[in-house]
Design an enzyme around this catalytic site. Structure first.
Site, mmCIF file in Angstrom:
data_model
loop_
_atom_site.group_PDB
_atom_site.id
_atom_site.type_symbol
_atom_site.label_atom_id
_atom_site.label_comp_id
_atom_site.label_asym_id
_atom_site.label_seq_id
_atom_site.Cartn_x
_atom_site.Cartn_y
_atom_site.Cartn_z
ATOM 1 C CD GLU A 184 9.150 11.895 -16.366
ATOM 2 O OE1 GLU A 184 8.290 12.609 -15.850
ATOM 3 O OE2 GLU A 184 10.209 12.347 -16.847
ATOM 4 C CG HIS A 223 -1.663 -1.239 1.476
ATOM 5 N ND1 HIS A 223 -2.888 -1.525 0.923
ATOM 6 C CD2 HIS A 223 -1.313 -2.333 2.214
ATOM 7 C CE1 HIS A 223 -3.274 -2.742 1.329
ATOM 8 N NE2 HIS A 223 -2.330 -3.246 2.100
ATOM 9 C CB SER A 257 14.505 21.464 -16.607
ATOM 10 O OG SER A 257 13.760 22.658 -16.740
ATOM 11 C CE LYS A 317 12.719 19.064 -12.555
ATOM 12 N NZ LYS A 317 11.352 19.037 -13.035
#
Ligand code: ARG
Length: 458
Positions: free
Chosen positions: A289, A155, A276, A282
């Site tokens: 992704e 969970h 980025s 970043k």
């Protein structure tokens, strides 16, 4: 003039050509089409349906077409509709009238079934090899990080401590099942369809088993209607690719999570992450992704072909021309995904310290405290209740379970002895889980050993 132009008085409309044609995407099966045609022509000669010299001319011509396509000289023209007719037309241009004998005892319906099966056989083997490489990569990571401990979750809540290597080997199991699925589906792919004709077989005395042998198929299809209308093998491959993609997407999701500053379990290699354009600090997990994102396309392709097939009456229908773009896209997507995914994984840096940091907060060893009591013959349910109370006590007093004194433990139950702290140390929690398939170093070693045996035999 079209190859089938005999019964027509008018040219087809331009827009129909564009709508009807498949050459723009089925041209990638040119080699299979030519090899299939050569085998077919050899069979026609062997069965005295055409002359031996005619066969030789046809074969030479076909090899010439192959050369033209490979060298980029061949002109793919939408007017030819599909790769089958484009090749046949060019053959006739090269060898003359005799080329027109190639299509004897054959239809494009069984021809396209042959081409796509041959093409998918080839690609299925490539995917298999890439899967094996991914399996090797996972085992390599597991071996390198044999005893790195991390929190295991259920969970998405900290549950019990586990080995990072155990986590990697879980993915090994998933991808190994995918490999087994590929192997199994290959049997159904590897059946030779040519000779079904348009739908009902043929009046010529053909030898389908000879063609099968020439093209390295161990068997031939048994029912001509099924043969020209069956696309199960495309659906099956699309499903297996979907499954691989889903498995990759799950690990990709974890990689994305692990690479956040909140987790900081891993660092992706510079070569496999991106920056980025606006935020200079970043480092983005774009590969992971995209792997997660491409799953959508791949599932879509599976839904697409299932839907194309669901209402089709016997036998061949043009709808099935829609079988190709989806599976081609799935194949292209999964191949590059498997390659880059493996590279991303084997180059990522594991932050051992961050994985164990704070692992004791969150009472990750609470089960082990309950097991401690249960092993001293207290019913587990009762032990579970006591530890529940202990956890509340710890929360109130801002302590970890491992920080409690023996006196405090004994206040909850007399069975606690002074070995309790050692028994619930994180290392102990991991390494006492020696059950087959469990997370101890010993059990994970069994998994890795078995994986090595499997991969060494590949
Ligand atoms: N391009 C067609 C396909 O992909 C080949 C078979 C066409 N057969 C026909 N009778 N129109 O399915």
């Amino acid at each position: 003039m079209k190859l089938w132009g005999g019964r027509f008085n008018k040219e087809t409309a331009k827009i129909l050509e564009e709508f009807n044609g498949s050459i723009n995407f089925d041209k990638r099966m040119y080699e299979e089409d030519i090899m299939g045609s050569i085998a077919h022509s050899k069979m026609l000669a062997k069965q005295d349906i055409i002359e031996k010299e005619e066969q030789l001319k046809i074969e030479d011509g076909l090899l010439q077409v192959l050369k033209e396509i490979k060298s980029g000289k061949f002109i793919f023209d939408l007017k030819d509709e599909d790769i089958h007719m484009a090749i046949e037309k060019r053959l006739i241009e090269i060898v003359g009238e005799v080329g027109g004998k190639l299509h004897t005892a054959r239809s494009r319906n069984d021809q396209v079934a042959l081409d796509i099966r041959m093409y998918l056989k080839k690609e299925s083997k490539v995917i298999e090899e890439l899967l094996v490489e991914l399996l090797e990569g996972l085992v390599e990571i597991a071996k390198k990080n044999k005893d790195v401990i991390m929190p295991g979750y259920t969970h998405m809540q900290r549950a019990q401590p586990i080995l990072f290597s155990h986590h990697m080997m879980a993915y090994y199991e998933m991808f190994k099942r995918d490999l087994e699925r590929l192997n199994d589906s290959y049997k159904r792919l590897n059946v030779m369809p040519l000779g079904a004709g348009a739908l009902a077989g043929t009046t010529y005395n053909i030898d389908r088993h000879f063609v099968a042998k020439e093209l390295e198929f161990p068997e031939v299809t048994k029912n001509s209607l099924d043969t020209v209308s069956d696309r199960d093998f495309i659906i099956e491959l699309n499903f297996i690719i979907s499954m691989i993609s889903m498995h990759m997407s799950r690990l990709a999701e974890e990689v994305i999570m692990w690479s956040t500053s909140e987790f900081s379990f891993i660092n992706l290699d510079d070569a496999y992450s991106t920056g980025s354009s606006i935020m200079p600090q970043k480092k983005n997990p774009d590969i992971a992704e995209l792997i997660r994102g491409k799953t959508g396309r791949i599932f879509g392709n599976l839904m697409g072909i299932l839907t194309v097939m669901k209402g089709l009456p016997m036998a061949y229908n043009k709808d099935t021309q829609e079988d190709k773009e989806g599976i081609f896209d799935s194949i292209d997507t999964i191949k590059i995904s498997l390659i880059i995914f493996k590279e991303m994984l084997v180059t990522m840096k594991i932050n051992k310290k961050n994985m164990v940091k704070g692992i004791e907060n969150g009472f990750i060893n609470a089960t082990d405290v309950a097991d401690y009591l249960a092993k001293k013959k207290l019913p587990f349910r009762e032990a579970h209740r006591i530890v529940g109370e202990l956890v509340v006590y710890c929360e109130v007093n801002k302590k970890r379970l491992s920080e409690l004194t023996l006196k405090e433990f004994k206040g909850f139950n007399e069975l606690f002895e002074d070995d309790i702290n050692e028994k619930i140390s994180i290392e102990n929690c991991v390494n006492e889980r020696k059950s087959y398939g469990g997370t101890s170093v010993e059990s994970v070693k069994v998994q890795i050993d078995q994986a090595n045996i499997f991969l060494n035999n590949k």
